[in-house]
Scaffold this motif. Structure first.
Motif, PDB file in Angstrom:
ATOM      1  N   MET A   9       0.823  -1.210   0.000  1.00  0.00           N
ATOM      2  CA  MET A   9       0.000   0.000   0.000  1.00  0.00           C
ATOM      3  C   MET A   9       0.857   1.260   0.000  1.00  0.00           C
ATOM      4  N   ILE A  10       1.946   1.228   0.763  1.00  0.00           N
ATOM      5  CA  ILE A  10       2.844   2.385   0.799  1.00  0.00           C
ATOM      6  C   ILE A  10       3.496   2.565  -0.565  1.00  0.00           C
ATOM      7  N   ASN A  11       3.465   3.766  -1.077  1.00  0.00           N
ATOM      8  CA  ASN A  11       4.067   4.086  -2.365  1.00  0.00           C
ATOM      9  C   ASN A  11       5.157   5.124  -2.140  1.00  0.00           C
ATOM     10  N   GLU A  12       6.399   4.661  -2.068  1.00  0.00           N
ATOM     11  CA  GLU A  12       7.504   5.573  -1.758  1.00  0.00           C
ATOM     12  C   GLU A  12       7.726   6.610  -2.855  1.00  0.00           C
ATOM     13  N   LYS A  13       7.334   6.289  -4.092  1.00  0.00           N
ATOM     14  CA  LYS A  13       7.483   7.273  -5.171  1.00  0.00           C
ATOM     15  C   LYS A  13       6.551   8.465  -4.965  1.00  0.00           C
ATOM     16  N   GLU A  14       5.359   8.207  -4.425  1.00  0.00           N
ATOM     17  CA  GLU A  14       4.457   9.310  -4.110  1.00  0.00           C
ATOM     18  C   GLU A  14       5.004  10.139  -2.954  1.00  0.00           C
ATOM     19  N   ILE A  15       5.588   9.463  -1.977  1.00  0.00           N
ATOM     20  CA  ILE A  15       6.218  10.196  -0.872  1.00  0.00           C
ATOM     21  C   ILE A  15       7.303  11.115  -1.412  1.00  0.00           C
ATOM     22  N   VAL A  16       8.141  10.596  -2.298  1.00  0.00           N
ATOM     23  CA  VAL A  16       9.233  11.381  -2.871  1.00  0.00           C
ATOM     24  C   VAL A  16       8.691  12.575  -3.649  1.00  0.00           C
ATOM     25  N   SER A  17       7.579  12.392  -4.346  1.00  0.00           N
ATOM     26  CA  SER A  17       7.025  13.508  -5.114  1.00  0.00           C
ATOM     27  C   SER A  17       6.623  14.653  -4.191  1.00  0.00           C
ATOM     28  N   TYR A  18       6.053  14.324  -3.029  1.00  0.00           N
ATOM     29  CA  TYR A  18       5.713  15.373  -2.052  1.00  0.00           C
ATOM     30  C   TYR A  18       6.970  16.025  -1.502  1.00  0.00           C
ATOM     31  N   ILE A  19       7.957  15.205  -1.180  1.00  0.00           N
ATOM     32  CA  ILE A  19       9.196  15.756  -0.614  1.00  0.00           C
ATOM     33  C   ILE A  19       9.866  16.698  -1.603  1.00  0.00           C
ATOM     34  N   LYS A  20       9.944  16.297  -2.865  1.00  0.00           N
ATOM     35  CA  LYS A  20      10.597  17.137  -3.879  1.00  0.00           C
ATOM     36  C   LYS A  20       9.884  18.484  -4.016  1.00  0.00           C
ATOM     37  N   GLU A  21       8.565  18.476  -3.947  1.00  0.00           N
ATOM     38  CA  GLU A  21       7.827  19.735  -4.012  1.00  0.00           C
ATOM     39  C   GLU A  21       8.068  20.576  -2.759  1.00  0.00           C
ATOM     40  N   LEU A  22       8.082  19.922  -1.609  1.00  0.00           N
ATOM     41  CA  LEU A  22       8.247  20.646  -0.343  1.00  0.00           C
ATOM     42  C   LEU A  22       9.619  21.290  -0.218  1.00  0.00           C
ATOM     43  N   VAL A  23      10.684  20.563  -0.584  1.00  0.00           N
ATOM     44  CA  VAL A  23      12.026  21.115  -0.375  1.00  0.00           C
ATOM     45  C   VAL A  23      12.311  22.300  -1.295  1.00  0.00           C
ATOM     46  N   THR A  24      11.536  22.437  -2.371  1.00  0.00           N
ATOM     47  CA  THR A  24      11.746  23.571  -3.271  1.00  0.00           C
ATOM     48  C   THR A  24      10.981  24.815  -2.812  1.00  0.00           C
ATOM     49  N   ILE A  25      10.190  24.687  -1.751  1.00  0.00           N
ATOM     50  CA  ILE A  25       9.487  25.847  -1.177  1.00  0.00           C
ATOM     51  C   ILE A  25      10.349  26.405  -0.047  1.00  0.00           C
TER      52      ILE A  25
END
Length: 346
Positions: free
Chosen positions: A1-17
């Motif tokens: 159920m856990i999708n680490e690629k989706e987690i990474v997509s959120y992280i990549k967006e967050l670190v650029t803010i």
């Protein structure tokens, strides 16, 4: 159920803010828009944090999970006569960890001006002992990307004392599964919590008890999650980075469960409960002690809240510098959190 690629997509967006402590409105706005899209009730606190709540089977006793969106950064301390900028630190890091880093100066009118953080005696062709010079508030400066040669010219551009300075994250995911970037502390954990909320919403997961998700915004300066705790809260779990180094058990591939940090031991029974959940669900974990560390959970205890407190998180290498973790660590951390919110209170 856990999708680490989706987690990474959120992280990549967050670190650029950009969101150094004290300048977190845009990052909190990102989290607010996320909750709105998923119809998760939330509020923005007076301190500017976000508190989202999802009702569970037991509404008499609550859990709270927190991760912080604020990061390390700096602020303009002085405009030098030659137009370069002196800085003052926001958060606990060393000057050498940001030497040579690209940065942004955020002016009061919203203009963003780029620059580079350097020691004031950089060129080895001019300064014989450049490598030996002390890196501190007096010697480090920002070389601004503008045609300015004086303090007056810099002020005319709108730069002034008190402007926030953020660091370029340089986020990258390698083919071998490593995620490297500045500000994984603690945007990696924020990304994990957002993914957990996603799963709860999408799969209609039943929570054992009403659960709050606090995205705090002042952890790096010591008081991000010590207020705005609903009075029914019994268990308080901080999700923050696991510290890696000589003598540490934590690595980049597992979830770290903290037994003690500089604030003292975390709640023993909650720690053991988390270990039991990890063991029962084949989650790779490490129990560790972080000698120079504090969390929002420990801040809540110091503030006098009568809660059971714990701390877990993905293992982050080179904390408060150019950080790195592995997708497997994100996955194990998310798995432990998911099993935790589904399980009965200890």
């Amino acid at each position: 159920m856990i999708n680490e690629k989706e987690i990474v997509s959120y992280i990549k967006e967050l670190v650029t803010i950009p969101s150094p402590s004290g300048y977190t409105e845009e990052a909190i706005k990102y989290a607010a828009e996320f909750m709105e899209k998923r119809k998760v009730p939330f509020e923005i606190t007076n301190k500017g944090a976000l508190l989202a709540s999802i009702k569970g089977e037991d509404d008499s006793r609550h859990r709270l999970l927190t991760a912080h969106v604020d990061t390390l950064g700096a602020m303009v301390k002085e405009i030098k006569p030659n137009g370069r900028l002196k800085l003052t630190l926001i958060g606990g890091f060393r000057w050498n960890s940001v030497e040579g880093e690209y940065c942004k100066i955020h002016t009061a009118d919203g203009t963003i001006i780029t620059g580079t953080i350097l020691i004031n005696q950089t060129s080895v062709h001019v300064y014989k002992n450049a490598g030996d010079a002390k890196r501190d508030e007096e010697t480090m400066e920002v070389r601004v990307d503008a045609v300015v040669k004086t303090k007056a010219e810099m002020e005319a551009m709108g730069i002034s004392v008190g402007d926030f300075v953020s660091f370029d994250p340089r986020v990258e995911v390698t083919e071998s599964g490593f995620l490297k970037s500045r500000h994984l502390d603690d945007k990696a954990s924020v990304g994990i919590l957002l993914h957990i909320v996603d799963l709860i919403s999408e799969h209609k997961i039943k929570l054992a008890c009403t659960t709050h998700f606090l995205i705090s915004n002042n952890e790096e300066i010591g008081y991000g999650g010590n207020s705005n705790i609903p009075e029914q809260t019994v268990e308080y779990l901080a999700v923050d980075m696991g510290a890696i180094g000589d003598g540490q058990a934590t690595d980049e591939f597992s979830v770290s469960i903290c037994a003690k940090d500089s604030s003292g031991p975390y709640h023993y029974r909650l720690r053991q409960y988390l270990v039991a959940l990890a063991q029962a669900n084949a989650i790779d974990y490490r129990v560790d002690i972080y000698p120079y560390y504090g969390s929002d959970a420990s801040a809540a205890i110091r503030a006098g809240h009568d809660v059971v407190h714990g701390l877990i998180g993905p293992g982050i290498d080179a904390s408060h510098a150019f950080e790195r973790t592995h997708l497997s660590s994100l996955k194990h951390t998310a798995n432990l959190i998911l099993h935790y919110v589904e399980s009965e209170m200890m």
